[in-house]
Enzyme design. Structure first.
Site, PDB file in Angstrom:
ATOM      1  N   LYS A  59       0.830  -1.210   0.000  1.00 39.32           N
ATOM      2  CA  LYS A  59       0.000   0.000   0.000  1.00 39.32           C
ATOM      3  C   LYS A  59       0.864   1.259   0.000  1.00 39.32           C
ATOM      4  CE  LYS A  59      -2.468  -2.822  -0.463  1.00 39.32           C
ATOM      5  NZ  LYS A  59      -2.433  -4.286  -0.364  1.00 39.32           N
ATOM      6  N   GLY A 193      -4.121 -12.287 -10.236  1.00 41.48           N
ATOM      7  CA  GLY A 193      -4.857 -12.209  -8.976  1.00 41.48           C
ATOM      8  C   GLY A 193      -4.558 -10.875  -8.301  1.00 41.48           C
ATOM      9  N   VAL A 194      -4.714 -10.887  -6.994  1.00 45.17           N
ATOM     10  CA  VAL A 194      -4.610  -9.628  -6.249  1.00 45.17           C
ATOM     11  C   VAL A 194      -3.199  -9.032  -6.317  1.00 45.17           C
ATOM     12  CG1 VAL A 194      -5.394  -8.541  -4.145  1.00 45.17           C
ATOM     13  CG2 VAL A 194      -6.153 -10.827  -4.660  1.00 45.17           C
ATOM     14  N   GLY A 282      -0.602 -17.350  -6.247  1.00 49.73           N
ATOM     15  CA  GLY A 282      -1.169 -17.849  -4.996  1.00 49.73           C
ATOM     16  C   GLY A 282      -0.091 -18.131  -3.965  1.00 49.73           C
ATOM     17  N   ASP A 323      -3.273 -17.614   7.567  1.00 48.43           N
ATOM     18  CA  ASP A 323      -2.954 -18.195   6.256  1.00 48.43           C
ATOM     19  C   ASP A 323      -2.585 -19.675   6.327  1.00 48.43           C
ATOM     20  OD1 ASP A 323      -3.299 -15.681   5.202  1.00 48.43           O
ATOM     21  OD2 ASP A 323      -1.309 -15.540   4.291  1.00 48.43           O
ATOM     22  N   ALA A 331      -5.348 -10.594   5.903  1.00 48.59           N
ATOM     23  CA  ALA A 331      -4.851 -10.198   7.226  1.00 48.59           C
ATOM     24  C   ALA A 331      -5.999 -10.063   8.225  1.00 48.59           C
ATOM     25  CB  ALA A 331      -4.084  -8.887   7.102  1.00 48.59           C
ATOM     26  N   HIS A 455     -23.590  14.632   2.711  1.00 48.20           N
ATOM     27  CA  HIS A 455     -23.482  15.143   1.342  1.00 48.20           C
ATOM     28  C   HIS A 455     -22.443  16.251   1.288  1.00 48.20           C
ATOM     29  CE1 HIS A 455     -24.535  16.338  -2.701  1.00 48.20           C
ATOM     30  NE2 HIS A 455     -24.500  17.592  -2.276  1.00 48.20           N
TER      31      HIS A 455
HETATM   32  P1  FAD Z   1       1.940 -14.093   8.266  1.00 46.42           P
HETATM   33  O1  FAD Z   1       1.627 -12.660   8.145  1.00 46.42           O
HETATM   34  O2  FAD Z   1       2.572 -14.772   7.123  1.00 46.42           O
HETATM   35  O3  FAD Z   1       2.876 -14.225   9.546  1.00 46.42           O
HETATM   36  C1  FAD Z   1       3.474 -15.414   9.932  1.00 46.42           C
HETATM   37  C2  FAD Z   1       4.686 -15.095  10.780  1.00 46.42           C
HETATM   38  O4  FAD Z   1       5.127 -16.274  11.409  1.00 46.42           O
HETATM   39  C3  FAD Z   1       5.878 -14.565   9.984  1.00 46.42           C
HETATM   40  O5  FAD Z   1       6.430 -13.456  10.642  1.00 46.42           O
HETATM   41  C4  FAD Z   1       6.861 -15.728  10.000  1.00 46.42           C
HETATM   42  O6  FAD Z   1       8.209 -15.318   9.970  1.00 46.42           O
HETATM   43  C5  FAD Z   1       6.534 -16.347  11.338  1.00 46.42           C
HETATM   44  N1  FAD Z   1       6.890 -17.759  11.464  1.00 46.42           N
HETATM   45  C6  FAD Z   1       6.614 -18.780  10.612  1.00 46.42           C
HETATM   46  N2  FAD Z   1       7.044 -19.949  11.124  1.00 46.42           N
HETATM   47  C7  FAD Z   1       7.609 -19.655  12.314  1.00 46.42           C
HETATM   48  C8  FAD Z   1       8.219 -20.438  13.330  1.00 46.42           C
HETATM   49  N3  FAD Z   1       8.307 -21.763  13.229  1.00 46.42           N
HETATM   50  N4  FAD Z   1       8.685 -19.796  14.422  1.00 46.42           N
HETATM   51  C9  FAD Z   1       8.593 -18.453  14.551  1.00 46.42           C
HETATM   52  N5  FAD Z   1       8.018 -17.669  13.635  1.00 46.42           N
HETATM   53  C10 FAD Z   1       7.526 -18.270  12.543  1.00 46.42           C
HETATM   54  N6  FAD Z   1      -4.160  -9.162   3.121  1.00 46.42           N
HETATM   55  C11 FAD Z   1      -5.090  -8.217   3.367  1.00 46.42           C
HETATM   56  O7  FAD Z   1      -6.018  -8.468   4.124  1.00 46.42           O
HETATM   57  N7  FAD Z   1      -5.008  -6.975   2.797  1.00 46.42           N
HETATM   58  C12 FAD Z   1      -4.001  -6.652   1.956  1.00 46.42           C
HETATM   59  O8  FAD Z   1      -3.956  -5.523   1.455  1.00 46.42           O
HETATM   60  C13 FAD Z   1      -3.018  -7.622   1.670  1.00 46.42           C
HETATM   61  N8  FAD Z   1      -2.000  -7.338   0.851  1.00 46.42           N
HETATM   62  C14 FAD Z   1      -1.048  -8.289   0.606  1.00 46.42           C
HETATM   63  C15 FAD Z   1      -0.040  -7.984  -0.283  1.00 46.42           C
HETATM   64  C16 FAD Z   1       0.926  -8.922  -0.571  1.00 46.42           C
HETATM   65  C17 FAD Z   1       2.033  -8.571  -1.529  1.00 46.42           C
HETATM   66  C18 FAD Z   1       0.885 -10.197   0.077  1.00 46.42           C
HETATM   67  C19 FAD Z   1       1.948 -11.213  -0.180  1.00 46.42           C
HETATM   68  C20 FAD Z   1      -0.129 -10.506   0.957  1.00 46.42           C
HETATM   69  C21 FAD Z   1      -1.116  -9.558   1.218  1.00 46.42           C
HETATM   70  N9  FAD Z   1      -2.177  -9.833   2.069  1.00 46.42           N
HETATM   71  C22 FAD Z   1      -3.138  -8.895   2.303  1.00 46.42           C
HETATM   72  C23 FAD Z   1      -2.302 -11.137   2.753  1.00 46.42           C
HETATM   73  C24 FAD Z   1      -1.790 -11.032   4.196  1.00 46.42           C
HETATM   74  O9  FAD Z   1      -0.460 -10.566   4.173  1.00 46.42           O
HETATM   75  C25 FAD Z   1      -1.879 -12.372   4.894  1.00 46.42           C
HETATM   76  O10 FAD Z   1      -3.194 -12.884   4.776  1.00 46.42           O
HETATM   77  C26 FAD Z   1      -1.545 -12.236   6.363  1.00 46.42           C
HETATM   78  O11 FAD Z   1      -0.239 -11.738   6.538  1.00 46.42           O
HETATM   79  C27 FAD Z   1      -1.654 -13.580   7.074  1.00 46.42           C
HETATM   80  O12 FAD Z   1      -1.337 -13.414   8.410  1.00 46.42           O
HETATM   81  P2  FAD Z   1      -0.755 -14.612   9.286  1.00 46.42           P
HETATM   82  O13 FAD Z   1      -0.581 -14.059  10.655  1.00 46.42           O
HETATM   83  O14 FAD Z   1      -1.577 -15.812   9.109  1.00 46.42           O
HETATM   84  O15 FAD Z   1       0.663 -14.960   8.643  1.00 46.42           O
HETATM   85  P1  NAI Z   2      -4.378 -15.045  -6.143  1.00 49.62           P
HETATM   86  O1  NAI Z   2      -4.953 -16.334  -5.715  1.00 49.62           O
HETATM   87  O2  NAI Z   2      -5.087 -13.786  -5.840  1.00 49.62           O
HETATM   88  O3  NAI Z   2      -4.172 -15.059  -7.725  1.00 49.62           O
HETATM   89  C1  NAI Z   2      -3.389 -16.010  -8.365  1.00 49.62           C
HETATM   90  C2  NAI Z   2      -3.716 -15.984  -9.835  1.00 49.62           C
HETATM   91  O4  NAI Z   2      -2.745 -16.734 -10.518  1.00 49.62           O
HETATM   92  C3  NAI Z   2      -5.077 -16.592 -10.152  1.00 49.62           C
HETATM   93  O5  NAI Z   2      -5.799 -15.728 -10.983  1.00 49.62           O
HETATM   94  C4  NAI Z   2      -4.723 -17.908 -10.838  1.00 49.62           C
HETATM   95  O6  NAI Z   2      -5.667 -18.310 -11.770  1.00 49.62           O
HETATM   96  C5  NAI Z   2      -3.399 -17.548 -11.481  1.00 49.62           C
HETATM   97  N1  NAI Z   2      -2.531 -18.688 -11.759  1.00 49.62           N
HETATM   98  C6  NAI Z   2      -2.296 -19.768 -10.988  1.00 49.62           C
HETATM   99  N2  NAI Z   2      -1.406 -20.580 -11.572  1.00 49.62           N
HETATM  100  C7  NAI Z   2      -1.073 -20.010 -12.755  1.00 49.62           C
HETATM  101  C8  NAI Z   2      -0.206 -20.371 -13.804  1.00 49.62           C
HETATM  102  N3  NAI Z   2       0.506 -21.492 -13.771  1.00 49.62           N
HETATM  103  N4  NAI Z   2      -0.108 -19.541 -14.874  1.00 49.62           N
HETATM  104  C9  NAI Z   2      -0.821 -18.389 -14.931  1.00 49.62           C
HETATM  105  N5  NAI Z   2      -1.662 -18.008 -13.953  1.00 49.62           N
HETATM  106  C10 NAI Z   2      -1.794 -18.806 -12.875  1.00 49.62           C
HETATM  107  O7  NAI Z   2      -2.892 -15.057  -5.560  1.00 49.62           O
HETATM  108  P2  NAI Z   2      -1.804 -13.913  -5.405  1.00 49.62           P
HETATM  109  O8  NAI Z   2      -2.093 -12.747  -6.260  1.00 49.62           O
HETATM  110  O9  NAI Z   2      -0.493 -14.609  -5.515  1.00 49.62           O
HETATM  111  O10 NAI Z   2      -2.008 -13.461  -3.903  1.00 49.62           O
HETATM  112  C11 NAI Z   2      -1.956 -14.420  -2.847  1.00 49.62           C
HETATM  113  C12 NAI Z   2      -2.926 -14.072  -1.777  1.00 49.62           C
HETATM  114  O11 NAI Z   2      -2.473 -12.951  -1.050  1.00 49.62           O
HETATM  115  C13 NAI Z   2      -4.303 -13.686  -2.297  1.00 49.62           C
HETATM  116  O12 NAI Z   2      -5.105 -14.812  -2.468  1.00 49.62           O
HETATM  117  C14 NAI Z   2      -4.829 -12.811  -1.229  1.00 49.62           C
HETATM  118  O13 NAI Z   2      -5.514 -13.593  -0.296  1.00 49.62           O
HETATM  119  C15 NAI Z   2      -3.586 -12.225  -0.596  1.00 49.62           C
HETATM  120  N6  NAI Z   2      -3.476 -10.829  -1.001  1.00 49.62           N
HETATM  121  C16 NAI Z   2      -4.453  -9.957  -0.627  1.00 49.62           C
HETATM  122  C17 NAI Z   2      -4.405  -8.647  -1.010  1.00 49.62           C
HETATM  123  C18 NAI Z   2      -5.514  -7.761  -0.619  1.00 49.62           C
HETATM  124  O14 NAI Z   2      -6.307  -8.143   0.221  1.00 49.62           O
HETATM  125  N7  NAI Z   2      -5.607  -6.564  -1.177  1.00 49.62           N
HETATM  126  C19 NAI Z   2      -3.300  -8.114  -1.796  1.00 49.62           C
HETATM  127  C20 NAI Z   2      -2.343  -9.123  -2.183  1.00 49.62           C
HETATM  128  C21 NAI Z   2      -2.438 -10.417  -1.767  1.00 49.62           C
END
Ligand code: FAD
Ligand code: NAI
Length: 476
Positions: A59, A193-194, A282, A323, A331, A455
């Site tokens: 963001k 995807g996202v 994904g 996750d 998140a 408004h």
């Molecule tokens: P994580 O955030 O992955 O945290 C897990 C933590 O556990 C990590 O710090 C890891 O180092 C630690 N850990 C793992 N194993 C161990 C161990 N054995 N001992 C100690 N520590 C350990 N979601 C949204 O809702 N809004 C968004 O805008 C959004 N944007 C995203 C953008 C990107 C690029 C990505 C990749 C993801 C995005 N997500 C978003 C998804 C979101 O980041 C995850 O759904 C969220 O972080 C999951 O939270 P979690 O606590 O399950 O795991």
């Molecule tokens: P995603 O599941 O959103 O999208 C993955 C895309 O890749 C899908 O459209 C799928 O059809 C495609 N795909 C899969 N295999 C493929 C292949 N072999 N060739 C071409 N296309 C293929 O996963 P993404 O974008 O990696 O994000 C992971 C997760 O992180 C999301 O599911 C979301 O939950 C979280 N996230 C959330 C955000 C938010 O809330 N704003 C922002 C970024 C991530």
């Protein structure tokens, strides 16, 4: 090495884990959180994927790149001249790092404030004995902890495409995608995807020529079809080249480039050469180093920890959230599960309503929704009414100069209960909250239509969409 005893130990300090630990401490438990994420200096960086390489840094870059886009393309219509607008990518990435650190530090502060003991290192199960679990911490903190209750929140990792391993220099996961040192001339993205859409937008705004290759024949299949259609139209106009229905054949790294060979939707062989490739197809649940075998913790075939509706694993008093378990990888879903589990441990009735979890894609226009899509309602045979209102007819959107998109509301044909709200347009991420509240309270479309909305505000579009359900919009 000492042994420390806790009521609750949380493994993982992302949004699922750190929030669970804080809530457990608030409820009077002696709580600890173990997290292994390291900052550049090797120090602790709690907050997980979300804070370090996910929600927050993405963001930050979306904001910076949007400012750049506005300065280049939209200031002029406001009468503002901004010639020769430059982007200092290193400075932008530096600002992002500062924002991330503020969040890391904020979590460490919250741990202190709530008396959560923090251990920096990897937590792994050693054994279950005498009604409690022994967990070893390896890393900056070397300890053995015991706890009656364990909450696992170890998150997820980016899924690799076979034959295209991440090197974070040419082939990038979300991590590398957030720290490209200079705008690539050509950027390839696999997966629309996202992450693909958000990261593709960032680098396109900064000047990259972006091609997104998607396997599925339909764009944004999880979104309401009308939203997905509008989004596809707008993104195309912005210059994102999104190719659907492709089949990747190979990914080959050169010295400074990556070549992707693929079959397009018609089956014709194509080749794309890019300077950087983001693979966003994904994410996979992460249990690396957790040593689940030591205690017999059950995982499914995808590597996710098996839990029931209440986040209980197959082991007594061991819970898992976020996750690393079933459900959307978001998140706020992880946080809600973390809170609910802490409350269940305290004997309360924690609850997560999966039907009202909002989804947001932070592109421009933003896309957000809650509840059922029109295609889901059709498939389920639910009789519904739909109302839609375009931002073009909203005064605030016109004043903002951002009139793309609409709010669409779906309500039960008989009871008028809101079943889904789908928004594409300015600040959709904020607007969706009203819809979430409405659905949590089982509001009808008429309820929203009768509520006074400020408004001029974008939220009036939600009110008008509710009026549209009853075919009585006032401003359209
Ligand atoms: P994580 O955030 O992955 O945290 C897990 C933590 O556990 C990590 O710090 C890891 O180092 C630690 N850990 C793992 N194993 C161990 C161990 N054995 N001992 C100690 N520590 C350990 N979601 C949204 O809702 N809004 C968004 O805008 C959004 N944007 C995203 C953008 C990107 C690029 C990505 C990749 C993801 C995005 N997500 C978003 C998804 C979101 O980041 C995850 O759904 C969220 O972080 C999951 O939270 P979690 O606590 O399950 O795991
Ligand atoms: P995603 O599941 O959103 O999208 C993955 C895309 O890749 C899908 O459209 C799928 O059809 C495609 N795909 C899969 N295999 C493929 C292949 N072999 N060739 C071409 N296309 C293929 O996963 P993404 O974008 O990696 O994000 C992971 C997760 O992180 C999301 O599911 C979301 O939950 C979280 N996230 C959330 C955000 C938010 O809330 N704003 C922002 C970024 C991530």
């Amino acid at each position: 090495m000492s042994t420390k005893n806790f009521d609750v130990v949380v493994i993982g300090g992302g949004p699922g884990g750190y929030i669970a630990a804080i809530r457990a401490a608030q409820l009077g438990f002696n709580a600890a959180c173990i997290d292994e994420w390291k900052n550049e200096k090797g120090g602790p960086a709690p907050g997980g994927t979300c804070t370090n390489v996910g929600c927050i840094p993405s963001k930050a870059l979306l904001q910076s790149s949007e400012h750049f886009e506005h300065a280049n393309h939209h200031f002029a219509e406001h009468g503002i001249t901004a010639d020769n607008v430059q982007i200092d990518v290193a400075k932008m990435i530096g600002r992002k790092a500062t924002v991330v650190k503020q969040n890391n530090d904020g979590i460490l502060y919250l741990f202190k404030k709530n008396k959560v003991s923090f251990f920096h290192g990897r937590g792994s199960f050693v054994a279950a004995k005498d009604g409690s679990y022994e967990i070893k911490v390896a890393g900056a903190s070397e300890e053995t902890l015991t706890a009656k209750h364990v909450i696992i929140a170890t998150g997820s990792n980016a899924r690799q495409l076979p034959g295209a391993e991440f090197d974070e220099a040419l082939i990038l996961s979300n991590d590398g995608a957030l720290r490209i040192p200079a705008t690539p001339k050509k950027l390839g993205v696999i997966g629309s995807g996202v992450i693909g859409l958000e990261m593709g937008s960032v680098w396109r705004r900064l000047g990259a020529e972006v091609t997104i290759l998607e396997a599925m024949p339909a764009f944004l299949g999880a979104a309401d079809e009308s939203v997905a259609k509008e989004a596809a139209k707008v993104f195309k106009k912005q210059g994102l080249d999104i190719q659907l229905g492709v089949k990747i054949a190979s990914v080959t790294k050169g010295k400074d480039s990556v070549t992707i060979a693929y079959a397009d939707a018609k089956g014709a062989e194509q080749s794309l050469v890019v300077d950087k490739l983001i693979v966003s197809i994904g994410r996979v649940p992460n249990t690396v180093g957790l040593n689940p075998e030591a205690v017999g913790l059950k995982l499914d075939e995808r590597g996710a920890i098996v839990v029931d509706d209440e986040c209980k694993t197959n082991l007594p008093n061991v819970w898992a959230v976020g996750d690393v378990v079933r459900g959307p990888m978001l998140a706020h879903k992880a946080e809600e599960e973390g809170v609910a589990v802490a409350e269940r441990i305290a004997g309360q009735h924690g609850h997560v309503n999966f039907g009202t979890i909002p989804w947001v894609i932070y592109t421009s226009p933003e896309i957000a929704w809650v509840g059922k899509t029109e295609q889901q309602l059709k498939a389920e045979g639910v009789a519904y009414k739909a109302g839609q209102f375009p931002f073009m007819a909203n005064g605030r959107a016109r004043a903002l100069g951002d009139t793309t998109g609409f709010v669409k509301m779906l309500a039960d044909a008989k009871t008028d209960e809101i079943l889904g709200v789908h928004i594409i347009g300015p600040f959709a991420s904020e607007l969706v909250s009203e819809a979430v509240v409405a659905m949590e309270f089982k509001a009808s479309a008429e309820d929203i239509a009768r509520i006074c909305h400020a408004h001029p505000s974008l939220s009036e579009a939600t009110k008008e969409a509710a009026l549209a359900v009853d075919k009585r919009t006032l401003n359209f």
